[in-house]
Write an enzyme that holds these catalytic residues in place. Structure first.
Site, PDB file in Angstrom:
ATOM      1  N   LYS A  38     -14.859  -1.270  45.279  1.00  0.00           N
ATOM      2  CA  LYS A  38     -15.669  -0.288  44.550  1.00  0.00           C
ATOM      3  C   LYS A  38     -16.243   0.762  45.508  1.00  0.00           C
ATOM      4  O   LYS A  38     -16.221   0.575  46.731  1.00  0.00           O
ATOM      5  CB  LYS A  38     -16.802  -1.006  43.810  1.00  0.00           C
ATOM      6  N   ARG A 135     -29.410  -8.830  35.319  1.00  0.00           N
ATOM      7  CA  ARG A 135     -28.783  -7.508  35.332  1.00  0.00           C
ATOM      8  C   ARG A 135     -27.857  -7.399  34.133  1.00  0.00           C
ATOM      9  O   ARG A 135     -28.139  -6.677  33.195  1.00  0.00           O
ATOM     10  CB  ARG A 135     -28.036  -7.296  36.654  1.00  0.00           C
ATOM     11  N   HIS A 164     -23.135 -13.910  39.385  1.00  0.00           N
ATOM     12  CA  HIS A 164     -23.413 -13.136  40.600  1.00  0.00           C
ATOM     13  C   HIS A 164     -24.770 -13.543  41.156  1.00  0.00           C
ATOM     14  O   HIS A 164     -25.726 -13.706  40.406  1.00  0.00           O
ATOM     15  CB  HIS A 164     -23.395 -11.643  40.254  1.00  0.00           C
ATOM     16  N   ARG A 230     -15.377 -13.244  46.149  1.00  0.00           N
ATOM     17  CA  ARG A 230     -15.425 -11.787  45.941  1.00  0.00           C
ATOM     18  C   ARG A 230     -16.103 -11.080  47.116  1.00  0.00           C
ATOM     19  O   ARG A 230     -17.169 -10.492  46.968  1.00  0.00           O
ATOM     20  CB  ARG A 230     -16.208 -11.452  44.655  1.00  0.00           C
ATOM     21  N   TYR A 274     -35.078  23.162  62.083  1.00  0.00           N
ATOM     22  CA  TYR A 274     -36.026  23.483  61.005  1.00  0.00           C
ATOM     23  C   TYR A 274     -37.366  22.785  61.195  1.00  0.00           C
ATOM     24  O   TYR A 274     -37.419  21.623  61.616  1.00  0.00           O
ATOM     25  CB  TYR A 274     -35.466  23.003  59.655  1.00  0.00           C
ATOM     26  N   CYS A 321     -29.958  18.855  59.822  1.00  0.00           N
ATOM     27  CA  CYS A 321     -29.675  19.918  58.853  1.00  0.00           C
ATOM     28  C   CYS A 321     -28.620  19.444  57.853  1.00  0.00           C
ATOM     29  O   CYS A 321     -28.110  18.337  57.949  1.00  0.00           O
ATOM     30  CB  CYS A 321     -29.161  21.167  59.562  1.00  0.00           C
ATOM     31  N   MET A 322     -28.270  20.322  56.917  1.00  0.00           N
ATOM     32  CA  MET A 322     -27.264  19.960  55.913  1.00  0.00           C
ATOM     33  C   MET A 322     -25.904  19.698  56.553  1.00  0.00           C
ATOM     34  O   MET A 322     -25.193  18.775  56.161  1.00  0.00           O
ATOM     35  CB  MET A 322     -27.143  21.077  54.871  1.00  0.00           C
ATOM     36  N   ASP A 323     -25.554  20.508  57.573  1.00  0.00           N
ATOM     37  CA  ASP A 323     -24.191  20.471  58.108  1.00  0.00           C
ATOM     38  C   ASP A 323     -24.119  20.188  59.604  1.00  0.00           C
ATOM     39  O   ASP A 323     -23.034  20.121  60.155  1.00  0.00           O
ATOM     40  CB  ASP A 323     -23.504  21.815  57.838  1.00  0.00           C
TER      41      ASP A 323
END
Ligand SMILES: *Cc1c(COP(=O)(O)O)cnc(C)c1O
Length: 387
Positions: A38, A135, A164, A230, A274, A321-323
């Protein structure tokens, strides 16, 4: 693999994933191994991982229907169990794509039987019992009428039954009273065994695949293996919790790599990045790494992480930063294109683990891995010739 133009990528060693599966299989045999793929194979890249690992595993687990359909669309033929909840109106997709349905309620059981009848096909089903996770699943104390009902669904192939664990990590949770002691998982296991007696009492065979064990239970609780296990996070070479027993030897398969794209001298008193959160008091070299929070390098780690530049550990400095982000190389040198490792081991032997990143980010290794963004190209390598 096409070489990504971007200097930042996640390198995934498929051979190591295979070795992890083999180590798990050796531990749990004769139980079958369903590997949880997953969430983009826990961030590792489903399109590279699934086709490679398919021959070495017995079944695949995913969380949501779309992940199962995607696996069929890329040509995967092994059984695929969708573990998450499904709305009654989506049951027909399981027939169309030959996916195994988790049934957690009478409503979905009825919808499954009707859909299979209408299609004139048999639908593979695993019954989900909730033994204390609260759940999804039919609660252990309400399981009997649910199992009775399942016996009257001739178009369903009730292949499996499972539960689970809410807590199979900690051996002796100190905050829990002794009756939950080692552990709550044992209590859940007792409840599950009691549910299984339904079949015994009626002289009926129980479903062919009884399963309960996630990674922590594989490591801590051999009595939880039944017919199948699992594993999720341990397949990727990461232990689920600092407290688990290391009864299976595994190693991480992913290395998050980048390269220096800017290298300069930073003068004392000139704040970095920043919000001016970091200032040097001496002349240093800083380098810029082209990876940021939009790639999954958590902004909340700012000023905490270490990275490996040319195999040596240095401090990340200034707001992430973002990048991109900056690293303090002190008096050392680095050129454009030099190797940066954000996660994994350098040739020098120095290492940054998913646990390290989890510590800096205030989360667990699961979120570190699944948070690595789609923008980061995955590059799949092998370090052996026989597979
Ligand atoms: C994700 C998942 C697992 C695997 O859990 P790990 O802790 O990663 O081993 C097992 N079973 C189910 C139902 C899951 O959703």
């Amino acid at each position: 693999m096409p070489t990504p133009l971007r200097p930042t990528h996640l390198e995934v060693n498929l051979s190591q994933l295979r070795r992890n599966v083999e180590a798990i299989r050796a531990k749990v045999s004769p139980a079958k191994v369903l590997v949880m793929l997953k969430a983009n194979a826990y961030g590792h890249g489903i399109d590279g991982v699934a086709p490679y690992i398919e021959p070495f595993i017995d079944a695949i687990g995913v969380a949501v229907l779309d992940e199962g359909i995607h696996l069929r669309e890329i040509g995967i033929t092994k059984p695929i169990l969708v573990a998450g909840g499904t709305l009654p109106e989506h049951v027909s997709y399981y027939l169309e794509y030959d996916l195994t349905l988790t049934v957690s309620s009478l409503a979905v059981l009825d919808a499954a039987e009707s859909a299979a009848l209408a299609a004139g096909k048999s639908l593979k089903v695993h019954l989900k019992i909730d033994t204390g996770m609260e759940r999804a699943g039919v609660r252990w104390y309400e399981a009997e009428p649910f199992l009775e009902h399942s016996l009257r669904c001739p178009h369903l192939d009730i292949e499996g039954i499972y539960t689970h664990f809410a807590n199979s990590e900690t051996l002796e949770p100190p905050e829990m009273p002794k009756k939950y002691g080692f552990s709550y998982a044992s209590t859940q296991l007792e409840r599950f065994n009691e549910v299984l007696r339904f079949y015994e009492k009626r002289g009926l065979p129980r479903p062919r695949l009884v399963h309960t064990a996630n990674s922590a239970a594989i490591l801590n609780l051999p009595e939880s293996y039944f017919d199948m296990v699992r594993p999720g996070v341990m397949f990727y070479g990461i232990y689920p919790d600092p407290e688990v027993l290391h009864t299976v030897a595994i190693s991480p398969a992913a290395t998050w790599k980048s390269q220096v794209v800017y290298s300069k001298i930073t003068q004392p008193g000139n704040p970095v990045s920043y919000s001016s959160l970091w200032v040097s008091d001496k002349v240093i070299r800083t380098v810029t790494v082209p990876c940021g929070y939009a790639d999954g390098y958590f902004r909340r780690m700012t000023n905490l992480p270490k990275v490996l530049v040319n195999g040596r550990k240095y401090q990340q400095v200034g707001r992430i930063c973002m990048d991109q982000f900056m690293v303090n190389l002190e008096a050392d040198h680095a050129e454009l294109g030099d190797e940066v490792i954000l996660l994994g081991k350098a040739a020098s032997g120095e290492q940054i683990s998913a646990e390290d990143l989890a510590g800096w980010a205030g989360t667990n290794p699961y979120e570190v891995m699944t948070n690595i963004a789609a923008r980061v190209p995955r590059a799949f390598i092998r370090d052996d010739n026989n597979a």
